[in-house]
Design a protein around this motif. Structure first.
Motif, PDB file in Angstrom:
ATOM      1  N   PRO A 186       3.719  -7.041   3.813  1.00  0.00           N
ATOM      2  CA  PRO A 186       4.858  -6.756   2.942  1.00  0.00           C
ATOM      3  C   PRO A 186       5.451  -5.381   3.149  1.00  0.00           C
ATOM      4  O   PRO A 186       6.622  -5.152   2.882  1.00  0.00           O
ATOM      5  CB  PRO A 186       4.246  -6.897   1.530  1.00  0.00           C
ATOM      6  CG  PRO A 186       3.058  -7.775   1.709  1.00  0.00           C
ATOM      7  CD  PRO A 186       2.527  -7.464   3.077  1.00  0.00           C
ATOM      8  N   SER A 187       4.640  -4.427   3.620  1.00  0.00           N
ATOM      9  CA  SER A 187       5.134  -3.058   3.776  1.00  0.00           C
ATOM     10  C   SER A 187       5.816  -2.814   5.109  1.00  0.00           C
ATOM     11  O   SER A 187       6.370  -1.739   5.335  1.00  0.00           O
ATOM     12  CB  SER A 187       3.969  -2.068   3.625  1.00  0.00           C
ATOM     13  OG  SER A 187       2.983  -2.303   4.607  1.00  0.00           O
ATOM     14  N   GLU A 188       5.770  -3.793   6.032  1.00  0.00           N
ATOM     15  CA  GLU A 188       6.375  -3.588   7.338  1.00  0.00           C
ATOM     16  C   GLU A 188       7.889  -3.564   7.234  1.00  0.00           C
ATOM     17  O   GLU A 188       8.496  -4.291   6.452  1.00  0.00           O
ATOM     18  CB  GLU A 188       5.945  -4.703   8.304  1.00  0.00           C
ATOM     19  CG  GLU A 188       4.507  -4.583   8.755  1.00  0.00           C
ATOM     20  CD  GLU A 188       4.201  -5.566   9.864  1.00  0.00           C
ATOM     21  OE1 GLU A 188       5.105  -5.841  10.664  1.00  0.00           O
ATOM     22  OE2 GLU A 188       3.074  -6.053   9.929  1.00  0.00           O
TER      23      GLU A 188
ATOM     24  N   GLY B 218       1.544  -4.001  -0.927  1.00  0.00           N
ATOM     25  CA  GLY B 218       1.661  -3.210   0.298  1.00  0.00           C
ATOM     26  C   GLY B 218       0.328  -2.770   0.872  1.00  0.00           C
ATOM     27  O   GLY B 218       0.289  -2.116   1.909  1.00  0.00           O
ATOM     28  N   LEU B 219      -0.772  -3.115   0.200  1.00  0.00           N
ATOM     29  CA  LEU B 219      -2.103  -2.731   0.667  1.00  0.00           C
ATOM     30  C   LEU B 219      -2.712  -3.887   1.446  1.00  0.00           C
ATOM     31  O   LEU B 219      -2.712  -5.030   0.979  1.00  0.00           O
ATOM     32  CB  LEU B 219      -2.989  -2.372  -0.529  1.00  0.00           C
ATOM     33  CG  LEU B 219      -4.276  -1.590  -0.233  1.00  0.00           C
ATOM     34  CD1 LEU B 219      -3.948  -0.225   0.356  1.00  0.00           C
ATOM     35  CD2 LEU B 219      -5.101  -1.445  -1.505  1.00  0.00           C
TER      36      LEU B 219
ATOM     37  N   LYS C 123      -6.638   8.135  -3.772  1.00  0.00           N
ATOM     38  CA  LYS C 123      -6.046   9.422  -3.435  1.00  0.00           C
ATOM     39  C   LYS C 123      -4.922   9.258  -2.412  1.00  0.00           C
ATOM     40  O   LYS C 123      -3.862   9.878  -2.533  1.00  0.00           O
ATOM     41  CB  LYS C 123      -7.126  10.350  -2.881  1.00  0.00           C
ATOM     42  CG  LYS C 123      -6.659  11.757  -2.526  1.00  0.00           C
ATOM     43  CD  LYS C 123      -7.848  12.607  -2.099  1.00  0.00           C
ATOM     44  CE  LYS C 123      -7.403  14.036  -1.824  1.00  0.00           C
ATOM     45  NZ  LYS C 123      -6.547  14.131  -0.630  1.00  0.00           N
ATOM     46  N   SER C 124      -5.130   8.387  -1.429  1.00  0.00           N
ATOM     47  CA  SER C 124      -4.111   8.155  -0.412  1.00  0.00           C
ATOM     48  C   SER C 124      -2.874   7.481  -1.000  1.00  0.00           C
ATOM     49  O   SER C 124      -1.739   7.824  -0.643  1.00  0.00           O
ATOM     50  CB  SER C 124      -4.682   7.286   0.711  1.00  0.00           C
ATOM     51  OG  SER C 124      -5.802   7.907   1.320  1.00  0.00           O
ATOM     52  N   LEU C 125      -3.083   6.554  -1.911  1.00  0.00           N
ATOM     53  CA  LEU C 125      -1.950   5.885  -2.544  1.00  0.00           C
ATOM     54  C   LEU C 125      -1.138   6.853  -3.395  1.00  0.00           C
ATOM     55  O   LEU C 125       0.097   6.851  -3.348  1.00  0.00           O
ATOM     56  CB  LEU C 125      -2.446   4.720  -3.409  1.00  0.00           C
ATOM     57  CG  LEU C 125      -2.682   3.388  -2.710  1.00  0.00           C
ATOM     58  CD1 LEU C 125      -3.307   2.381  -3.668  1.00  0.00           C
ATOM     59  CD2 LEU C 125      -1.392   2.834  -2.135  1.00  0.00           C
ATOM     60  N   LEU C 126      -1.816   7.679  -4.166  1.00  0.00           N
ATOM     61  CA  LEU C 126      -1.105   8.617  -5.032  1.00  0.00           C
ATOM     62  C   LEU C 126      -0.325   9.642  -4.220  1.00  0.00           C
ATOM     63  O   LEU C 126       0.750  10.088  -4.627  1.00  0.00           O
ATOM     64  CB  LEU C 126      -2.092   9.320  -5.974  1.00  0.00           C
ATOM     65  CG  LEU C 126      -2.803   8.408  -6.981  1.00  0.00           C
ATOM     66  CD1 LEU C 126      -3.764   9.208  -7.850  1.00  0.00           C
ATOM     67  CD2 LEU C 126      -1.796   7.664  -7.852  1.00  0.00           C
ATOM     68  N   GLU C 127      -0.855  10.015  -3.065  1.00  0.00           N
ATOM     69  CA  GLU C 127      -0.170  10.971  -2.203  1.00  0.00           C
ATOM     70  C   GLU C 127       0.797  10.290  -1.230  1.00  0.00           C
ATOM     71  O   GLU C 127       1.564  10.976  -0.547  1.00  0.00           O
ATOM     72  CB  GLU C 127      -1.191  11.770  -1.389  1.00  0.00           C
ATOM     73  CG  GLU C 127      -2.099  12.649  -2.236  1.00  0.00           C
ATOM     74  CD  GLU C 127      -3.151  13.344  -1.394  1.00  0.00           C
ATOM     75  OE1 GLU C 127      -3.215  13.059  -0.187  1.00  0.00           O
ATOM     76  OE2 GLU C 127      -3.901  14.162  -1.947  1.00  0.00           O
TER      77      GLU C 127
ATOM     78  N   LYS D  44       4.538  -1.735  -7.218  1.00  0.00           N
ATOM     79  CA  LYS D  44       3.768  -2.969  -7.257  1.00  0.00           C
ATOM     80  C   LYS D  44       2.388  -2.783  -6.637  1.00  0.00           C
ATOM     81  O   LYS D  44       1.385  -3.319  -7.147  1.00  0.00           O
ATOM     82  CB  LYS D  44       4.529  -4.064  -6.508  1.00  0.00           C
ATOM     83  CG  LYS D  44       3.790  -5.399  -6.470  1.00  0.00           C
ATOM     84  CD  LYS D  44       4.575  -6.450  -5.693  1.00  0.00           C
ATOM     85  CE  LYS D  44       3.820  -7.773  -5.656  1.00  0.00           C
ATOM     86  NZ  LYS D  44       4.556  -8.803  -4.878  1.00  0.00           N
ATOM     87  N   THR D  45       2.318  -2.025  -5.547  1.00  0.00           N
ATOM     88  CA  THR D  45       1.040  -1.796  -4.882  1.00  0.00           C
ATOM     89  C   THR D  45       0.088  -1.002  -5.753  1.00  0.00           C
ATOM     90  O   THR D  45      -1.105  -1.332  -5.863  1.00  0.00           O
ATOM     91  CB  THR D  45       1.266  -1.064  -3.547  1.00  0.00           C
ATOM     92  OG1 THR D  45       2.149  -1.834  -2.723  1.00  0.00           O
ATOM     93  CG2 THR D  45      -0.044  -0.853  -2.815  1.00  0.00           C
TER      94      THR D  45
END
Length: 552
Positions: A369-371, A427-428, A467-471, A515-516
């Motif tokens: 979905p994120s592509e 998106g994950l 942490k990666s998602l928040l950043e 959404k992710t």
């Protein structure tokens, strides 16, 4: 003001000294007319009083002016101090903002964490605060869940791989027998990649991903063009490239008109009088885009699907099952259908090797979905799947026996799969989970991955993802990562490249990012009940999520 006071004092002293009653003169004579003297003295006294009043008024005026000047000076001083303080504060704020920006660029470009030791507190941002909404079951429940639900469900992975590999060998051999070596692409042996060959496949049915390299007929060869360091390439094109088809003489179109002198009445069949390229079936037969020397992904897709269909028709009589395409937008998505109604999917992916490395250009992968949409059909995605498989094998040799690194990845993949079935894809993806694990494997000591540390390492993996998602920063593990051992044999262009952010689409697509994040935290909230439910009994259909595991 001082001059005025001096004048007053001088007048008073003079009057006192000249007063006849206080300081009588020795030779003075008394005037004959006493009244005249008194009158003069009164007039002189009045004159002195007037002078005194004038002086007092002048002193008062000077004092008022002095107070006004002092007040103005004080206000000016306060104003200057205020401006000075404001300028100082503005400067401090500017410095603070610059420091924050520098820190963000240095530390938020990706979760590259130092790991000098083995304690959780030694990893910045991982050992302090627990994940929001996550309370994992105890170690015994987690281990029981893994043994009962995940290990048991993937026990037949080896048999599945052997069956698929045997069939694919026969299919590719039939494909080669149908190809003309002088004009058709040459297909090489397949290469197993991804979760089934890295021993962390979780979802059922088990799915094999196989790379099928191919090369052009002689005298042509492929010339890959990497897009890592080129400043003219957009950020969303980093990690892609193009593949030029070149002849033995180095001419991409195989035309010699530019190397020989033609007569004025002679024309090249490929070029017009204005030297414009004319349609040529030769390059299209080599799977290039129209009027272009670059390989076209759509042409490759059509060629590969047609070749597989012809190869299957040649050997279909030998098997008691049917073969069909699984996804029409993926060239090698195949599905074996048995007479019992069961099926076995697998992916054959046509790829092109990048020089002599283990990098491969992939014509097409199942879209996430994120592509983002490809800008051109001549853009090819660069895959590091073979390097990822090699790195996991190399790392596993240094880890303790029964290490929990793949178990962490399997549990995280299981939770993500169930959440995707519950709320839809986000998106994950599993590739993001694997990338996070690879980063942690490089940062953690080997002794930190003992089997007894499963709960701690799983918590750390999920915290790393949060942490990666928040950043909105998750760097590709190989591109621009100087920590990767040189023994991996990565091309120098890959090591020197700028880090590639896999979460960049989240910066551009806010709705997808929202959404992710919501789906991720919902997964964390459902995880304890889901693990507890599956550790008690394993449902016959893993695709159905138990109602008790859903916490809304």
């Amino acid at each position: 003001m001082a001059m005025g006071l001096f004048r007053v004092c001088l007048v008073v002293v003079t009057a006192i000294i000249n007063h006849p009653l206080l300081f009588p003169r020795e030779n003075a004579t008394v005037p004959e007319n006493e009244e005249e003297i008194i009158r003069k003295m009164q007039a002189h006294q009045e004159k002195l009083q007037l002078e005194q009043l004038r002086l007092e008024e002048e002193v008062a005026r000077l004092a008022t002016e002095k107070e006004a000047l002092e007040q103005i000076s004080e206000e000016s001083k306060q104003q200057n101090e205020t401006h000075g303080a404001w300028d100082l504060w503005s400067t401090l704020c500017m410095i603070l903002f610059l420091m924050i920006e520098v820190w963000r660029q240095d530390h938020q470009e990706g979760p590259s964490l130092e790991c000098p030791g083995g304690d959780e507190d030694e990893l910045p941002g991982l050992g302090g605060a627990p994940l929001r909404g996550l309370t994992l079951p105890n170690k015994a429940t987690l281990s029981h869940f893994y043994e009962r639900c995940i290990r048991g469900a993937t026990a037949d992975a080896t048999r599945t791989r052997e069956f698929v590999e045997g069939f694919v060998d026969d299919l590719l051999e039939a494909l080669r027998s149908l190809c003309n070596r002088d004009t058709d692409m040459e297909v090489e042996d397949f290469i197993g990649v991804d979760s089934m060959y890295e021993n962390w496949q979780v979802d059922r049915p088990l799915l094999c991903h196989l790379f099928v390299p191919f090369t052009p007929p002689e005298p042509y060869h492929f010339h890959p063009e990497l897009w890592f360091s080129s400043r003219s390439v957009p950020l969303d094109r980093q990690g892609y490239g193009q593949i030029k088809v070149i002849g033995s003489d180095g001419d991409a179109l195989g035309c010699i008109c530019g190397k020989t002198k033609l007569g004025e009445d002679m024309l090249c069949l490929l070029h017009s009088k204005k030297n414009a390229v004319q349609p040529s079936g030769e390059m299209e037969d080599l799977l290039c885009a129209r009027e272009s020397p670059y390989l076209d992904t759509m042409q490759v897709m059509k060629w590969f699907q047609t070749a597989l269909t012809r190869a299957w028709l040649r050997i279909a009589h030998k098997y008691e099952f049917d073969l069909a395409f699984g996804q029409l937008d993926s060239p090698g998505s195949l599905k074996i259908r048995f007479r019992s109604g069961k099926f076995m999917p697998f992916n054959l992916i046509p790829v092109i090797q990048c020089d002599d490395s283990d990098l491969y250009f992939v014509s097409h992968l199942p879209r996430e979905p994120s592509e983002e949409t490809l800008a051109s059909s001549t853009d090819w995605l660069l895959s590091f799947a073979v390097y990822e498989r090699h790195f996991l094998r190399m790392t596993s040799k240094a880890l303790p026996e029964g290490a929990c690194h793949l178990s962490c990845l399997q549990i995280a993949s299981f939770l993500l799969s169930k959440q995707s079935r519950l709320t839809g894809p986000s998106g994950l993806s599993n590739y993001h989970l694997k990338t996070a694990l690879l980063h942690l494997l490089l940062l953690r000591r080997a002794t930190d991955w003992k089997a007894g540390q499963l709960d701690v390492r799983l918590q750390e993996l999920l915290c790393f993802l949060e942490k990666s998602l928040l950043e909105k920063k998750l760097h590709h593990f190989f591109i621009g990562n100087h920590r990767v051992p040189e023994a991996m044999g990565l091309p120098e262009a890959v090591r020197r490249a700028e880090p590639l952010n896999l979460f960049r689409p989240f910066v551009l697509q806010r709705s997808l990012y929202r959404k992710t994040v919501d789906s991720f935290y919902e997964m964390l909230k459902n995880a304890p009940a889901l693990i507890s439910e599956y550790s008690l009994h394993v449902p016959s259909d893993h695709a159905s999520l138990p109602q008790k595991a859903v916490i809304l």
